[in-house]
Structures are given as C-alpha cells and as structure tokens.
Design a protein around this motif. Structure first.
Motif, PDB file in Angstrom:
ATOM      1  N   MET A 113       0.817  -1.210   0.000  1.00 38.23           N
ATOM      2  CA  MET A 113       0.000   0.000   0.000  1.00 38.23           C
ATOM      3  C   MET A 113       0.848   1.256   0.000  1.00 38.23           C
ATOM      4  SD  MET A 113      -2.763   1.116   2.897  1.00 38.23           S
ATOM      5  CE  MET A 113      -3.717   2.626   2.775  1.00 38.23           C
ATOM      6  N   ALA A 114       0.576   2.129  -0.963  1.00 40.83           N
ATOM      7  CA  ALA A 114       1.155   3.482  -1.001  1.00 40.83           C
ATOM      8  C   ALA A 114       2.674   3.471  -0.850  1.00 40.83           C
ATOM      9  CB  ALA A 114       0.507   4.357   0.067  1.00 40.83           C
ATOM     10  N   THR A 115       3.318   2.574  -1.545  1.00 36.46           N
ATOM     11  CA  THR A 115       4.767   2.439  -1.450  1.00 36.46           C
ATOM     12  C   THR A 115       5.471   3.461  -2.342  1.00 36.46           C
ATOM     13  OG1 THR A 115       4.776   0.847  -3.268  1.00 36.46           O
ATOM     14  CG2 THR A 115       4.594  -0.039  -1.024  1.00 36.46           C
ATOM     15  N   PRO A 116       6.734   3.746  -2.057  1.00 34.81           N
ATOM     16  CA  PRO A 116       7.530   4.509  -3.027  1.00 34.81           C
ATOM     17  C   PRO A 116       7.589   3.746  -4.348  1.00 34.81           C
ATOM     18  CG  PRO A 116       8.658   4.350  -0.911  1.00 34.81           C
ATOM     19  CD  PRO A 116       7.489   3.410  -0.844  1.00 34.81           C
ATOM     20  N   LEU A 117       7.923   4.442  -5.419  1.00 40.27           N
ATOM     21  CA  LEU A 117       7.944   3.808  -6.731  1.00 40.27           C
ATOM     22  C   LEU A 117       8.969   2.680  -6.793  1.00 40.27           C
ATOM     23  CD1 LEU A 117       7.063   3.629  -9.684  1.00 40.27           C
ATOM     24  CD2 LEU A 117       8.772   5.392 -10.209  1.00 40.27           C
ATOM     25  N   THR A 118       8.490   1.502  -7.124  1.00 40.85           N
ATOM     26  CA  THR A 118       9.356   0.352  -7.403  1.00 40.85           C
ATOM     27  C   THR A 118       8.850  -0.301  -8.679  1.00 40.85           C
ATOM     28  OG1 THR A 118       7.984  -1.152  -6.072  1.00 40.85           O
ATOM     29  CG2 THR A 118       9.849  -0.098  -4.960  1.00 40.85           C
ATOM     30  N   ARG A 119       9.723  -1.039  -9.321  1.00 42.00           N
ATOM     31  CA  ARG A 119       9.329  -1.765 -10.525  1.00 42.00           C
ATOM     32  C   ARG A 119       9.841  -3.200 -10.420  1.00 42.00           C
ATOM     33  NH1 ARG A 119       7.196   1.739 -14.074  1.00 42.00           N
ATOM     34  NH2 ARG A 119       7.790   3.948 -13.908  1.00 42.00           N
ATOM     35  N   ASP A 120       9.083  -4.126 -11.008  1.00 41.19           N
ATOM     36  CA  ASP A 120       9.557  -5.499 -11.027  1.00 41.19           C
ATOM     37  C   ASP A 120      10.549  -5.678 -12.171  1.00 41.19           C
ATOM     38  OD1 ASP A 120       8.092  -5.767 -13.355  1.00 41.19           O
ATOM     39  OD2 ASP A 120       6.620  -7.156 -12.530  1.00 41.19           O
ATOM     40  N   ALA A 121      10.994  -6.902 -12.375  1.00 39.73           N
ATOM     41  CA  ALA A 121      12.024  -7.164 -13.389  1.00 39.73           C
ATOM     42  C   ALA A 121      11.537  -6.855 -14.797  1.00 39.73           C
ATOM     43  CB  ALA A 121      12.480  -8.614 -13.302  1.00 39.73           C
ATOM     44  N   ARG A 122      10.212  -6.809 -14.983  1.00 42.36           N
ATOM     45  CA  ARG A 122       9.647  -6.507 -16.300  1.00 42.36           C
ATOM     46  C   ARG A 122       9.447  -5.007 -16.510  1.00 42.36           C
ATOM     47  NH1 ARG A 122       4.778 -10.605 -15.029  1.00 42.36           N
ATOM     48  NH2 ARG A 122       4.906  -9.291 -13.176  1.00 42.36           N
ATOM     49  N   GLY A 123       9.689  -4.223 -15.457  1.00 41.27           N
ATOM     50  CA  GLY A 123       9.475  -2.786 -15.537  1.00 41.27           C
ATOM     51  C   GLY A 123       8.087  -2.354 -15.119  1.00 41.27           C
ATOM     52  N   TYR A 124       7.276  -3.280 -14.605  1.00 40.86           N
ATOM     53  CA  TYR A 124       5.913  -2.967 -14.203  1.00 40.86           C
ATOM     54  C   TYR A 124       5.906  -2.280 -12.837  1.00 40.86           C
ATOM     55  CZ  TYR A 124       4.702  -6.411 -17.824  1.00 40.86           C
ATOM     56  OH  TYR A 124       4.590  -7.108 -19.012  1.00 40.86           O
ATOM     57  N   GLU A 125       5.015  -1.321 -12.666  1.00 39.36           N
ATOM     58  CA  GLU A 125       4.891  -0.621 -11.384  1.00 39.36           C
ATOM     59  C   GLU A 125       4.551  -1.603 -10.276  1.00 39.36           C
ATOM     60  OE1 GLU A 125       3.259   0.912  -8.019  1.00 39.36           O
ATOM     61  OE2 GLU A 125       1.760   0.292  -9.511  1.00 39.36           O
ATOM     62  N   GLY A 126       5.202  -1.447  -9.110  1.00 45.99           N
ATOM     63  CA  GLY A 126       5.181  -2.460  -8.070  1.00 45.99           C
ATOM     64  C   GLY A 126       3.833  -2.761  -7.456  1.00 45.99           C
ATOM     65  N   GLN A 127       3.015  -1.742  -7.194  1.00 42.39           N
ATOM     66  CA  GLN A 127       1.720  -2.014  -6.561  1.00 42.39           C
ATOM     67  C   GLN A 127       0.776  -2.736  -7.523  1.00 42.39           C
ATOM     68  OE1 GLN A 127       0.199   0.900  -3.542  1.00 42.39           O
ATOM     69  NE2 GLN A 127       1.558   2.323  -4.628  1.00 42.39           N
ATOM     70  N   PHE A 128       0.752  -2.311  -8.775  1.00 43.52           N
ATOM     71  CA  PHE A 128      -0.084  -2.980  -9.772  1.00 43.52           C
ATOM     72  C   PHE A 128       0.414  -4.406 -10.001  1.00 43.52           C
ATOM     73  CE2 PHE A 128      -1.466  -3.874 -14.169  1.00 43.52           C
ATOM     74  CZ  PHE A 128      -2.814  -3.566 -14.072  1.00 43.52           C
ATOM     75  N   ALA A 129       1.727  -4.580 -10.044  1.00 43.81           N
ATOM     76  CA  ALA A 129       2.302  -5.903 -10.285  1.00 43.81           C
ATOM     77  C   ALA A 129       2.028  -6.856  -9.125  1.00 43.81           C
ATOM     78  CB  ALA A 129       3.809  -5.781 -10.526  1.00 43.81           C
ATOM     79  N   THR A 130       2.152  -6.365  -7.906  1.00 40.47           N
ATOM     80  CA  THR A 130       1.949  -7.219  -6.733  1.00 40.47           C
ATOM     81  C   THR A 130       0.472  -7.479  -6.474  1.00 40.47           C
ATOM     82  OG1 THR A 130       3.964  -6.373  -5.677  1.00 40.47           O
ATOM     83  CG2 THR A 130       2.346  -7.438  -4.249  1.00 40.47           C
ATOM     84  N   ASN A 131      -0.292  -6.394  -6.360  1.00 37.85           N
ATOM     85  CA  ASN A 131      -1.678  -6.511  -5.918  1.00 37.85           C
ATOM     86  C   ASN A 131      -2.587  -7.133  -6.988  1.00 37.85           C
ATOM     87  OD1 ASN A 131      -0.735  -5.223  -3.654  1.00 37.85           O
ATOM     88  ND2 ASN A 131      -1.687  -3.261  -4.103  1.00 37.85           N
ATOM     89  N   HIS A 132      -2.296  -6.838  -8.247  1.00 39.98           N
ATOM     90  CA  HIS A 132      -3.168  -7.368  -9.312  1.00 39.98           C
ATOM     91  C   HIS A 132      -2.511  -8.443 -10.167  1.00 39.98           C
ATOM     92  CE1 HIS A 132      -5.850  -7.902 -12.624  1.00 39.98           C
ATOM     93  NE2 HIS A 132      -4.989  -7.378 -13.482  1.00 39.98           N
ATOM     94  N   LEU A 133      -1.434  -8.093 -10.866  1.00 33.83           N
ATOM     95  CA  LEU A 133      -0.896  -9.021 -11.865  1.00 33.83           C
ATOM     96  C   LEU A 133      -0.420 -10.339 -11.257  1.00 33.83           C
ATOM     97  CD1 LEU A 133       1.097  -6.653 -14.258  1.00 33.83           C
ATOM     98  CD2 LEU A 133      -1.097  -7.791 -14.696  1.00 33.83           C
ATOM     99  N   GLY A 134       0.211 -10.286 -10.096  1.00 33.21           N
ATOM    100  CA  GLY A 134       0.666 -11.519  -9.452  1.00 33.21           C
ATOM    101  C   GLY A 134      -0.493 -12.443  -9.151  1.00 33.21           C
ATOM    102  N   HIS A 135      -1.588 -11.869  -8.637  1.00 33.12           N
ATOM    103  CA  HIS A 135      -2.762 -12.691  -8.338  1.00 33.12           C
ATOM    104  C   HIS A 135      -3.477 -13.143  -9.605  1.00 33.12           C
ATOM    105  CE1 HIS A 135      -2.616 -10.879  -4.124  1.00 33.12           C
ATOM    106  NE2 HIS A 135      -2.579 -12.183  -3.947  1.00 33.12           N
TER     107      HIS A 135
END
Length: 327
Positions: A113-135
């Motif tokens: 929640m409300a994290t500083p900007l991070t990106r996964d290895a694919r360059g995807y924004e971290g909150q969208f990647a964790t909260n949605h795409l991973g699931h």
C-alpha cells in the motif's frame, strides 16, 4: 445470471468478526489457499478457515516468518511464493497442481500500500504488479484445481482505496505521468475489483465464483507502514497517543473484523449462486450514484462501490491487458 450490486441484508455488519460469520460452517475436506495468510487479516482468515476444518495452504515469500506467524494454526501448510516473480508463481502453482488436490477457496489477501515507486524485473509498477498481476497469474495457473473443486470461490481483497483512481489503461506503470503512491494504490485496488467481475463472468458456468471485498481500515497490520503517522492521525485512524482507533461504523476495524467480509464471501451459503460483486461489512455493497458520490466520499462509514470499479467493459479490457502483460 449477473448478480446485482445491491445488499442482501445478510444479518451481519461492520462489527462482525470472521469467527462469527463462519460459525456453523464445516469445511472438512475443503482446500483453501490464502495469500498473505501469515500476517494481518490474511492470518486471521487462514486461522478461522483451518479451525472450520479446511486444509489451508499459505504461500509466503519469507518462509521462516510465515512458519513463526502460523505456529498457532496447527496443520497450516507453508509454501514459497513471490508475487513479483512470475517463475515463483508458476513453481508454486505447479507444485499444488501436482498434488492432485482441488481448490475450493482462494483468498488473494497479500498486498502492498502506497509504497515509493518500485518496478519489477519486467518494468511494471510495483503495486499494480503485486496486488493485481501476481494474483491474476496465480489464478490462471491454478485454474485446473479451481475447476476440479466443482464449486470454488475466489476472493480478492480490494479496498475503499478505489476512490483514489480507476485503471489508467494508457499509462498503467507511470511511465508518462508523475508517480503518486495513493493513485497507484487506488489503481491496483480498482483492478482487484474489476478482476473479480470478469473472473466471475468467465468462471460461473463451470462453478467458479468470484468476489472482491473492502475489509475496512486496519492500521496495525503493517500494510500502512509507508504512511506517515501524522497522516493516519489526520484521517482519524490513530488517536493523539498513536493508538489505532476502533470504530467499525467508520471502517476503523480490528483484524478480526477486517477479515470477516473476505471469509463471508469465501464460505457463506448466503452467496450460493452469486458472484462478481464488491462487498463490505459482510454484505454486497450498494452502487454509488452521481447523486450520492459526494456524500460517499465525505463519509468513510457509508458503504458503496464506484461504478468504474465494477464496470463489465473495463473488467473485460483489464483481463485482456493482464493476459498480455503476464504472457
């Protein structure tokens, strides 16, 4: 048939606990997976599901931490999973599928929640990647086990944070707009709600029903660690001494109350034959209208879901985009 976004009158409410909503329900012989099931409301959901007789699997990035957290949940299984690592998601799903077990309940509770900007290895924004795409990828990989249950429920933990943003299909990963932590969080939580809509449409003919939930605001779970204390005080979530406020009528809940709606969606016979809806306070939420939106935004205790978070066309578009992003 599409379920109407309208309260059922479940008999439960904002102060109901997970133990209360699952009382009398026997889950013997059922299998449940709870992501984030070793902290906060995920841990409470795992505990009550296990106590009701379910075999509970808790995926965790930190196995030792998970085992310690689950020491009072005898029989809970812990397996490695990192929602930011597609290979890890595939490995977890492959191991579960190899076991030959059906999957009756999947609660997607893990999140940031409300994290500083991070990106996964694919360059995807971290909150969208964790909260949605991973699931999203996890559900896709576990699909054979959900079908094998001949009656499964998938619960995605969304949030009233949907109010901060819809899904910006033109710039999902903040490549062209300034990064705002709460806007990114809101986008990911709206994605959770839309995912439930389209998943239910695709799965209901085969017995897979899906729900999204707003659990309430529970600030002592670690989820709010990136939010300054003064901001939590200003929001009314902490008192002057820094102690969490407990007022379920305004959505400031205990962990036990926060876990209740997800557990209700996962297990309640009141929802048999229903799905694709956003829920809170252990009931289906009403739809916020143009006439009521200002009041809804001003009153944290007023139930409701914004139309863009349950829009079928946006849900279908998000599904297609997510398939492309996760290959």
């Amino acid at each position: 048939m599409t379920t109407t976004q309208h309260p059922l009158g479940s008999g439960f409410g904002a102060a109901s606990t997970a133990e209360e909503v699952i009382k009398g329900i026997d889950l013997t012989g059922k299998v449940a997976i709870v992501t984030g099931g070793y902290s906060g409301i995920g841990l409470e959901a795992a505990r009550v599901l296990r106590n009701a007789g379910a075999d509970v699997v808790v995926p965790a990035r930190d196995l030792e931490r998970a085992r310690v957290a689950l020491k009072d949940v005898p029989g809970a299984e812990v397996e490695h999973l990192d929602l930011l690592d597609p290979a890890s998601i595939d490995a977890f799903a492959d191991k579960f599928l190899t076991s030959g077990r059906p999957l009756h309940i999947l609660i997607n509770s893990a999140g940031i929640m409300a994290t500083p900007l991070t990106r996964d290895a694919r360059g995807y924004e971290g909150q969208f990647a964790t909260n949605h795409l991973g699931h999203f990828q996890l559900v896709a990989r576990l699909w054979p086990a959900l079908l094998a249950a001949h009656g499964a429920r998938v619960v995605s933990v969304s949030s009233r944070g949907i109010r901060f943003s819809g899904v910006d299909f033109d710039d999902l990963h903040f490549e062209h707009r300034p990064y705002e932590p709460f806007v990114a969080y809101g986008q990911s939580k709206t994605a959770n709600a839309l995912f439930a809509v389209e998943l239910d449409r695709r799965g209901r003919a085969e017995g897979v029903r899906s729900f999204s939930v707003h659990p309430g605001m529970i600030v002592d779970t670690g989820l709010a660690k990136h939010i300054p204390e003064e901001a939590l005080r200003a929001a009314g979530a902490l008192d002057d001494q820094g102690v969490p406020v407990r007022d379920p009528a305004r959505q400031f809940k205990t962990v036990q109350e926060g876990a209740a709606t997800g557990v209700w969606c996962a297990t309640s016979p009141q929802l048999d034959g229903l799905g694709g809806v956003y829920c809170e306070n252990c009931d289906i939420s009403p739809l916020v209208t143009d006439e009521t939106e200002a009041e809804w935004r001003a009153d944290a205790g007023r139930p409701g879901v914004l139309p863009y978070a349950v829009d079928p066309e946006s849900a279908a578009r998000l599904w297609e985009v997510s398939e492309s992003l996760t290959a």
